[in-house]
Design a protein around this motif. Structure first.
Motif, PDB file in Angstrom:
ATOM      1  N   PHE A  93       7.223  16.304   9.700  1.00 24.69           N
ATOM      2  CA  PHE A  93       5.897  16.835   9.973  1.00 24.69           C
ATOM      3  C   PHE A  93       5.191  15.796  10.825  1.00 24.69           C
ATOM      4  N   THR A  94       4.584  16.260  11.923  1.00 26.33           N
ATOM      5  CA  THR A  94       3.890  15.347  12.820  1.00 26.33           C
ATOM      6  C   THR A  94       2.485  15.865  13.105  1.00 26.33           C
ATOM      7  N   ALA A  95       1.607  14.927  13.403  1.00 23.67           N
ATOM      8  CA  ALA A  95       0.236  15.278  13.765  1.00 23.67           C
ATOM      9  C   ALA A  95      -0.289  14.185  14.673  1.00 23.67           C
ATOM     10  N   THR A  96      -1.281  14.501  15.468  1.00 24.13           N
ATOM     11  CA  THR A  96      -1.877  13.515  16.357  1.00 24.13           C
ATOM     12  C   THR A  96      -3.235  13.103  15.811  1.00 24.13           C
ATOM     13  N   HIS A  97      -3.367  11.811  15.532  1.00 20.16           N
ATOM     14  CA  HIS A  97      -4.630  11.236  15.065  1.00 20.16           C
ATOM     15  C   HIS A  97      -5.354  10.658  16.273  1.00 20.16           C
ATOM     16  N   LEU A  98      -6.614  11.059  16.454  1.00 19.02           N
ATOM     17  CA  LEU A  98      -7.423  10.552  17.564  1.00 19.02           C
ATOM     18  C   LEU A  98      -8.464   9.576  17.039  1.00 19.02           C
ATOM     19  N   GLY A  99      -8.576   8.438  17.701  1.00 26.33           N
ATOM     20  CA  GLY A  99      -9.630   7.492  17.343  1.00 26.33           C
ATOM     21  C   GLY A  99      -9.143   6.348  16.472  1.00 26.33           C
ATOM     22  N   THR A 100     -10.086   5.757  15.748  1.00 29.28           N
ATOM     23  CA  THR A 100      -9.847   4.485  15.055  1.00 29.28           C
ATOM     24  C   THR A 100      -8.932   4.619  13.847  1.00 29.28           C
ATOM     25  N   MET A 101      -8.363   3.487  13.478  1.00 26.75           N
ATOM     26  CA  MET A 101      -7.495   3.412  12.305  1.00 26.75           C
ATOM     27  C   MET A 101      -8.292   3.573  11.011  1.00 26.75           C
ATOM     28  N   GLU A 102      -9.622   3.422  11.094  1.00 26.48           N
ATOM     29  CA  GLU A 102     -10.460   3.554   9.890  1.00 26.48           C
ATOM     30  C   GLU A 102     -10.306   4.923   9.240  1.00 26.48           C
ATOM     31  N   THR A 103     -10.065   5.959  10.053  1.00 22.96           N
ATOM     32  CA  THR A 103      -9.994   7.321   9.510  1.00 22.96           C
ATOM     33  C   THR A 103      -8.567   7.863   9.441  1.00 22.96           C
ATOM     34  N   ILE A 104      -7.572   7.003   9.681  1.00 22.97           N
ATOM     35  CA  ILE A 104      -6.190   7.502   9.729  1.00 22.97           C
ATOM     36  C   ILE A 104      -5.704   7.980   8.362  1.00 22.97           C
ATOM     37  N   ASP A 105      -6.252   7.418   7.285  1.00 24.59           N
ATOM     38  CA  ASP A 105      -5.865   7.892   5.944  1.00 24.59           C
ATOM     39  C   ASP A 105      -6.176   9.375   5.765  1.00 24.59           C
ATOM     40  N   ASP A 106      -7.301   9.828   6.341  1.00 23.39           N
ATOM     41  CA  ASP A 106      -7.656  11.254   6.260  1.00 23.39           C
ATOM     42  C   ASP A 106      -6.610  12.106   6.966  1.00 23.39           C
ATOM     43  N   SER A 107      -6.140  11.629   8.117  1.00 24.41           N
ATOM     44  CA  SER A 107      -5.128  12.359   8.866  1.00 24.41           C
ATOM     45  C   SER A 107      -3.815  12.401   8.096  1.00 24.41           C
ATOM     46  N   TRP A 108      -3.440  11.267   7.499  1.00 20.71           N
ATOM     47  CA  TRP A 108      -2.216  11.241   6.686  1.00 20.71           C
ATOM     48  C   TRP A 108      -2.335  12.180   5.499  1.00 20.71           C
ATOM     49  N   SER A 135      -7.456  -0.177  23.826  1.00 21.59           N
ATOM     50  CA  SER A 135      -8.850  -0.623  23.677  1.00 21.59           C
ATOM     51  C   SER A 135      -9.084  -1.354  22.359  1.00 21.59           C
ATOM     52  N   GLU A 136      -9.953  -2.349  22.388  1.00 22.94           N
ATOM     53  CA  GLU A 136     -10.289  -3.130  21.199  1.00 22.94           C
ATOM     54  C   GLU A 136     -10.964  -2.273  20.137  1.00 22.94           C
ATOM     55  N   ASP A 137     -11.870  -1.372  20.557  1.00 21.80           N
ATOM     56  CA  ASP A 137     -12.649  -0.609  19.570  1.00 21.80           C
ATOM     57  C   ASP A 137     -11.904   0.606  19.013  1.00 21.80           C
ATOM     58  N   GLN A 138     -10.736   0.905  19.555  1.00 23.42           N
ATOM     59  CA  GLN A 138      -9.861   1.982  19.063  1.00 23.42           C
ATOM     60  C   GLN A 138     -10.437   3.385  19.250  1.00 23.42           C
ATOM     61  N   ALA A 139     -11.581   3.512  19.909  1.00 20.13           N
ATOM     62  CA  ALA A 139     -12.234   4.820  20.036  1.00 20.13           C
ATOM     63  C   ALA A 139     -11.358   5.841  20.768  1.00 20.13           C
ATOM     64  N   ASP A 140     -10.560   5.373  21.737  1.00 20.72           N
ATOM     65  CA  ASP A 140      -9.747   6.305  22.525  1.00 20.72           C
ATOM     66  C   ASP A 140      -8.266   6.269  22.136  1.00 20.72           C
ATOM     67  N   TRP A 141      -7.962   5.693  20.976  1.00 24.10           N
ATOM     68  CA  TRP A 141      -6.574   5.614  20.546  1.00 24.10           C
ATOM     69  C   TRP A 141      -5.992   6.996  20.249  1.00 24.10           C
ATOM     70  N   VAL A 142      -4.707   7.159  20.546  1.00 21.13           N
ATOM     71  CA  VAL A 142      -3.975   8.385  20.236  1.00 21.13           C
ATOM     72  C   VAL A 142      -2.718   7.951  19.475  1.00 21.13           C
ATOM     73  N   THR A 143      -2.613   8.399  18.231  1.00 19.14           N
ATOM     74  CA  THR A 143      -1.516   7.977  17.359  1.00 19.14           C
ATOM     75  C   THR A 143      -0.801   9.197  16.811  1.00 19.14           C
ATOM     76  N   GLU A 144       0.520   9.269  17.020  1.00 20.18           N
ATOM     77  CA  GLU A 144       1.277  10.364  16.415  1.00 20.18           C
ATOM     78  C   GLU A 144       1.776   9.914  15.049  1.00 20.18           C
ATOM     79  N   LEU A 145       1.435  10.699  14.030  1.00 21.92           N
ATOM     80  CA  LEU A 145       1.886  10.451  12.678  1.00 21.92           C
ATOM     81  C   LEU A 145       3.178  11.227  12.487  1.00 21.92           C
TER      82      LEU A 145
END
Length: 152
Positions: A93-108, A135-145
């Motif tokens: 199962f995969t999903a794309t998380h957009l933005g900071t690592m602070e909210t990645i737990d919600d995506s997981w 980027s340092e602030d992670q605002a534009d990060w794109v992470t595939e879970l």
């Protein structure tokens, strides 16, 4: 927050130049993963290599969380760095998380809910593929879970 698109697909085999460290609990991960990536990138660059796509694998076990952080890499051995082979997975199962690592737990959490709702079972370690992570602030990060699964 918009509904997250969660898909099921196979995962390819990946070869990483990486380092691994185990932390006792989930909250400790953030402080460890960034420096691990930095150490691996510095070693690859110092050896004349070029780090590829950054990928982290997280494996929860009775000792805590084993973090493997590295870069897709097909070059020669690098001093102090381990070559880690992430096996292909028939289904994940995969999903794309957009933005900071602070909210990645919600995506997981959403990914894990989808796995349970589908009657599947998470299989082994999960992966995060950092498609965009400059980027340092992670605002534009794109992470595939990515969570490999066994179908019901």
């Amino acid at each position: 927050m918009s509904a997250m698109q969660i898909t099921e697909k196979p995962l390819p085999y990946v070869r990483l130049a990486a380092l691994t460290e185990t932390v006792a609990s989930q909250p400790e991960v953030a402080a460890v993963v960034g420096p691990l990536f930095d150490r691996v990138a510095d070693a690859i660059i110092a050896s004349g290599g070029e780090p590829g796509l950054p990928i982290a694998e997280y494996d929860m076990n009775k000792h805590g969380v084993r973090i493997t952080a590295g870069f897709v890499y097909d070059g020669p051995a690098v001093d102090g760095i381990v070559i880690v082979e992430l096996p292909a997975a028939d289904a994940a199962f995969t999903a794309t998380h957009l933005g900071t690592m602070e909210t990645i737990d919600d995506s997981w959490h959403a990914v894990n809910q989808a796995i349970v709702a589908n009657g599947s079972t998470a299989l082994g370690a999960c992966r995060e593929v950092y498609l965009q992570s400059e980027s340092e602030d992670q605002a534009d990060w794109v992470t595939e879970l990515q969570q490999p699964v066994a179908s019901s």
